[in-house]
Design a protein around this motif. Sequence first.
Motif, PDB file in Angstrom:
ATOM      1  N   UNK A 267       0.829  -1.200   0.000  1.00 35.30           N
ATOM      2  CA  UNK A 267       0.000   0.000   0.000  1.00 35.30           C
ATOM      3  C   UNK A 267       0.871   1.262   0.000  1.00 35.30           C
ATOM      4  N   UNK A 268       0.342   2.349  -0.544  1.00 36.05           N
ATOM      5  CA  UNK A 268       1.069   3.624  -0.588  1.00 36.05           C
ATOM      6  C   UNK A 268       1.432   4.109   0.804  1.00 36.05           C
ATOM      7  N   UNK A 269       0.645   3.738   1.800  1.00 34.14           N
ATOM      8  CA  UNK A 269       0.921   4.182   3.172  1.00 34.14           C
ATOM      9  C   UNK A 269       2.264   3.678   3.686  1.00 34.14           C
ATOM     10  N   UNK A 270       2.797   2.611   3.090  1.00 33.74           N
ATOM     11  CA  UNK A 270       4.070   2.045   3.549  1.00 33.74           C
ATOM     12  C   UNK A 270       5.273   2.612   2.786  1.00 33.74           C
ATOM     13  N   UNK A 271       5.011   3.477   1.793  1.00 32.74           N
ATOM     14  CA  UNK A 271       6.116   4.062   1.023  1.00 32.74           C
ATOM     15  C   UNK A 271       7.085   4.895   1.869  1.00 32.74           C
ATOM     16  N   UNK A 272       6.619   5.729   2.811  1.00 32.72           N
ATOM     17  CA  UNK A 272       7.590   6.503   3.605  1.00 32.72           C
ATOM     18  C   UNK A 272       8.628   5.632   4.304  1.00 32.72           C
ATOM     19  N   UNK A 273       8.216   4.498   4.863  1.00 33.54           N
ATOM     20  CA  UNK A 273       9.182   3.596   5.502  1.00 33.54           C
ATOM     21  C   UNK A 273      10.159   3.025   4.482  1.00 33.54           C
ATOM     22  N   UNK A 274       9.654   2.699   3.293  1.00 29.27           N
ATOM     23  CA  UNK A 274      10.532   2.163   2.256  1.00 29.27           C
ATOM     24  C   UNK A 274      11.532   3.215   1.789  1.00 29.27           C
ATOM     25  N   UNK A 275      11.109   4.473   1.742  1.00 35.57           N
ATOM     26  CA  UNK A 275      12.064   5.542   1.407  1.00 35.57           C
ATOM     27  C   UNK A 275      13.191   5.590   2.430  1.00 35.57           C
ATOM     28  N   UNK A 276      12.892   5.285   3.677  1.00 35.40           N
ATOM     29  CA  UNK A 276      13.947   5.198   4.696  1.00 35.40           C
ATOM     30  C   UNK A 276      14.973   4.148   4.326  1.00 35.40           C
ATOM     31  N   UNK A 277      14.515   3.016   3.794  1.00 33.41           N
ATOM     32  CA  UNK A 277      15.431   1.965   3.338  1.00 33.41           C
ATOM     33  C   UNK A 277      16.276   2.446   2.154  1.00 33.41           C
ATOM     34  N   UNK A 278      15.666   3.219   1.261  1.00 28.27           N
ATOM     35  CA  UNK A 278      16.386   3.744   0.096  1.00 28.27           C
ATOM     36  C   UNK A 278      17.482   4.708   0.554  1.00 28.27           C
ATOM     37  N   UNK A 279      17.143   5.607   1.471  1.00 31.08           N
ATOM     38  CA  UNK A 279      18.129   6.564   1.993  1.00 31.08           C
ATOM     39  C   UNK A 279      19.273   5.815   2.669  1.00 31.08           C
ATOM     40  N   UNK A 280      18.956   4.807   3.451  1.00 29.51           N
ATOM     41  CA  UNK A 280      19.986   3.999   4.119  1.00 29.51           C
ATOM     42  C   UNK A 280      20.869   3.301   3.084  1.00 29.51           C
ATOM     43  N   UNK A 281      20.269   2.732   2.033  1.00 30.57           N
ATOM     44  CA  UNK A 281      21.021   2.075   0.963  1.00 30.57           C
ATOM     45  C   UNK A 281      21.991   3.068   0.312  1.00 30.57           C
ATOM     46  N   UNK A 282      21.507   4.281   0.030  1.00 28.38           N
ATOM     47  CA  UNK A 282      22.361   5.303  -0.584  1.00 28.38           C
ATOM     48  C   UNK A 282      23.544   5.627   0.321  1.00 28.38           C
ATOM     49  N   UNK A 283      23.280   5.818   1.605  1.00 24.86           N
ATOM     50  CA  UNK A 283      24.353   6.124   2.559  1.00 24.86           C
ATOM     51  C   UNK A 283      25.377   4.997   2.622  1.00 24.86           C
ATOM     52  N   UNK A 284      24.891   3.759   2.696  1.00 24.29           N
ATOM     53  CA  UNK A 284      25.786   2.603   2.798  1.00 24.29           C
ATOM     54  C   UNK A 284      26.619   2.392   1.539  1.00 24.29           C
ATOM     55  N   UNK A 285      26.130   2.875   0.403  1.00 22.91           N
ATOM     56  CA  UNK A 285      26.828   2.703  -0.867  1.00 22.91           C
ATOM     57  C   UNK A 285      27.488   3.989  -1.354  1.00 22.91           C
ATOM     58  N   UNK A 286      27.610   4.962  -0.419  1.00 19.81           N
ATOM     59  CA  UNK A 286      28.317   6.198  -0.691  1.00 19.81           C
ATOM     60  C   UNK A 286      27.721   6.969  -1.876  1.00 19.81           C
ATOM     61  N   UNK A 287      26.393   7.069  -1.886  1.00 21.77           N
ATOM     62  CA  UNK A 287      25.668   7.742  -2.954  1.00 21.77           C
ATOM     63  C   UNK A 287      24.891   8.928  -2.388  1.00 21.77           C
ATOM     64  N   UNK A 288      24.803   9.992  -3.175  1.00 28.10           N
ATOM     65  CA  UNK A 288      24.003  11.149  -2.815  1.00 28.10           C
ATOM     66  C   UNK A 288      22.779  11.185  -3.717  1.00 28.10           C
ATOM     67  N   UNK A 289      21.593  11.276  -3.120  1.00 32.35           N
ATOM     68  CA  UNK A 289      20.352  11.386  -3.875  1.00 32.35           C
ATOM     69  C   UNK A 289      20.213  12.822  -4.374  1.00 32.35           C
ATOM     70  N   UNK A 290      19.822  12.985  -5.649  1.00 33.83           N
ATOM     71  CA  UNK A 290      19.669  14.327  -6.215  1.00 33.83           C
ATOM     72  C   UNK A 290      18.386  14.427  -7.037  1.00 33.83           C
ATOM     73  N   UNK A 291      17.835  15.624  -7.069  1.00 36.11           N
ATOM     74  CA  UNK A 291      16.689  15.886  -7.939  1.00 36.11           C
ATOM     75  C   UNK A 291      15.366  15.424  -7.353  1.00 36.11           C
ATOM     76  N   UNK A 292      14.731  14.535  -8.093  1.00 39.88           N
ATOM     77  CA  UNK A 292      13.393  14.059  -7.735  1.00 39.88           C
ATOM     78  C   UNK A 292      13.341  12.539  -7.695  1.00 39.88           C
ATOM     79  N   UNK A 293      12.379  12.058  -6.956  1.00 39.68           N
ATOM     80  CA  UNK A 293      12.017  10.649  -7.008  1.00 39.68           C
ATOM     81  C   UNK A 293      10.828  10.541  -7.945  1.00 39.68           C
ATOM     82  N   UNK A 294      10.942   9.653  -8.932  1.00 39.72           N
ATOM     83  CA  UNK A 294       9.865   9.406  -9.884  1.00 39.72           C
ATOM     84  C   UNK A 294       9.226   8.066  -9.535  1.00 39.72           C
TER      85      UNK A 294
END
Length: 166
Positions: free
Chosen positions: A107-134
Motif C-alpha cells: 500500500x502507498x501508506x508504507x512508502x515513507x518507511x521504504x524511502x527510509x530503506x532507500x536513503x539507508x542504501x544510498x548512505x551505505x553505498x556512498x551515494x548522494x540522492x539528487x533531484x526528484x524521485x519518480x
Amino acid sequence: MQKLSKCDEVRNKNYIKVVECEEEKFFYTPFKFEDDDLKQLISHIKDVWTVDEYCKGIGSFVSVEKIQRGEFEEYDGLFIEMLDDIDSDNMIIKPKGKYICAYHMGDWDTLPDFYGEIVKYAEENNLTLVGYSFEIGMNDFAISDMEDYITQIMIRVEENNINSVK
C-alpha cells in the motif's frame, strides 16, 4: 510485457539496485495529494490530459529534499510520458545518469518507511540522492488488493568521492 516481468521479479519482496538510465521527458502537472481524494485526482487528470496521453500510465514525483525531511504529504506533481518530443512549460526532464531503482510492494501508506530503506542504501553505498524521485505503478489495473500494488521508484544518484582528503 516489461512491466509484467518486473512484477514477477518483485513479488513478495522489496528491492533496491543502481541502474544507468537514459534521459526521459515527461509532461507534468502540479497536484497536492490532500486527504487521498481519488475522485479529485481523477478529475484533475481528466482536466489536464487527454485519454491518449494518460492511458500509458501516470506517475508522481517528489523532491529529494522532501524525502530527506520525511515530508510525504505533498508531492510536487503528477507526470505522464511525452508521446511527442515538443517543448512545453509543463515538461520535466529525468536526466541521463545513474539511478537508484527500487521496487516496493504494498500500500502507498508504507512508502515513507521504504524511502527510509532507500536513503539507508544510498548512505551505505556512498551515494548522494539528487533531484526528484519518480514513482510509477507497475500493475495498476492487474490487482484487486493494494497489498499487491508494486511501485517503481527512480532517484538519480551521484557517487561521493571517498578518497577526498579531510
